[in-house]
Design an enzyme around this catalytic site. Structure first.
Site, PDB file in Angstrom:
ATOM      1  N   LYS A   1       0.804  -1.221   0.000  1.00 54.70           N
ATOM      2  CA  LYS A   1       0.000   0.000   0.000  1.00 54.70           C
ATOM      3  C   LYS A   1       0.841   1.277   0.000  1.00 54.70           C
ATOM      4  CE  LYS A   1      -4.289  -1.759   2.025  1.00 54.70           C
ATOM      5  NZ  LYS A   1      -5.320  -1.514   3.062  1.00 54.70           N
TER       6      LYS A   1
ATOM      7  N   ASP B   1     -10.229   2.970   2.317  1.00 57.77           N
ATOM      8  CA  ASP B   1     -10.424   2.269   3.585  1.00 57.77           C
ATOM      9  C   ASP B   1     -11.264   3.077   4.566  1.00 57.77           C
ATOM     10  OD1 ASP B   1      -9.114  -0.093   2.934  1.00 57.77           O
ATOM     11  OD2 ASP B   1      -7.163   0.655   3.602  1.00 57.77           O
TER      12      ASP B   1
END
Length: 276
Positions: A70, A106
């Site tokens: 990420k 997220d």
């Protein structure tokens, strides 16, 4: 778009066999009768840059990115959303005009899961206590502050990590010692576990729940098992609880819409498909 005209997308991680994103996106493709493929790709860290450059040429519209890529994906992107910049990581990449666009959904997924699982939840109801200070906690805290939570009580087994996160993010974050985690629950209108404690194969969840108010909303990002020790203990005390699966489902919505042109719905059938 691939040479056949069929949109391609996928998820990149290392390892990747555990990912439930293929079930999620495959369910949506089938449900809406869309042409497209979503494939899991096990990519080692040393190969990430080369793979991301090759995927658009192979006809990919974008990919999800999971552990451990990420942060690296964010650094490789040509354009970065404000959300991804603040969180310091990317989980959703879109390829367009020869450029890599990076986003982090997220926090969006976390908030949408709370709103769906606990209708009427009010961010302004009081302080939130967040357990853990890793990447997931970063996304949760940014989302909570943006939603209007007045204070975030942050506690982590290594206090220095929590202090570093507080300094980096700024805002109304108060760090509490891990040994005071039980006390931090006492004042919380919302409790969020972002650690792996209580997860199948992980360490036990030993934070005492004695001070947890029955009025608190409690959620756990762990979804294996769906009812974690924290959620079970909170429910026994009369709290509303929201499991962590919905965060995974909702965070996938923006990427699917960008890559396949249809905004999907997260409902009971979606949960069943991913749990199957």
């Amino acid at each position: 778009m691939s040479e056949t005209g069929i949109p391609l997308a996928g998820v990149i991680g290392h390892p990747i066999a555990h990912s439930r994103s293929p079930q999620l996106h495959g369910h949506w493709l089938s449900r809406y009768g869309l042409r497209g493929h979503y494939v899991p790709m096990n990519v080692a860290p040393d190969d990430l840059a080369e793979v991301l450059r090759a995927l658009p040429r192979a006809g990919f519209a974008g990919v999800n990115v999971t552990i451990p890529h990420k942060r690296a994906a964010l650094a490789l992107a040509d354009e970065v959303t404000e959300s991804a910049r603040r969180i310091g990581a990317a989980n959703t990449l879109t390829f367009a005009d020869g450029r890599i666009h990076a986003d982090n959904t997220d926090g969006y997924g976390f908030l949408e899961n709370l709103r769906q699982g606990a209708p009427g939840w009010d961010p302004a109801a009081g302080a939130a206590t967040v357990l853990g200070a890793g990447g997931a906690a970063r996304a949760v805290i940014v989302a909570l502050m943006d939603a209007g939570v007045s204070e975030v009580q942050l506690t982590n087994r290594t206090r220095a990590t929590a202090e570093a996160l507080r300094a980096e993010l700024g805002g109304p974050i108060r760090v509490r010692d891990w040994m005071q985690a039980g006390d931090a629950l006492r004042d919380a209108a919302l409790v969020v576990n972002t650690t792996s404690l209580g997860m199948t194969g992980g360490g036990p969840f030993l934070v005492p729940l004695d001070g947890l108010s029955a009025d608190a909303l409690v959620t756990d990002l762990v979804y294996t098992p769906l009812e974690t020790p924290l959620l079970r203990g909170a429910r026994d005390r009369g709290c509303r609880t929201v499991d962590g699966l919905g965060m995974l489902l909702h965070q996938g919505v923006p990427g699917f819409e960008r890559w396949f042109g249809r905004r999907p719905e997260v409902d009971d059938a979606t949960r069943a498909a991913v749990l199957a």
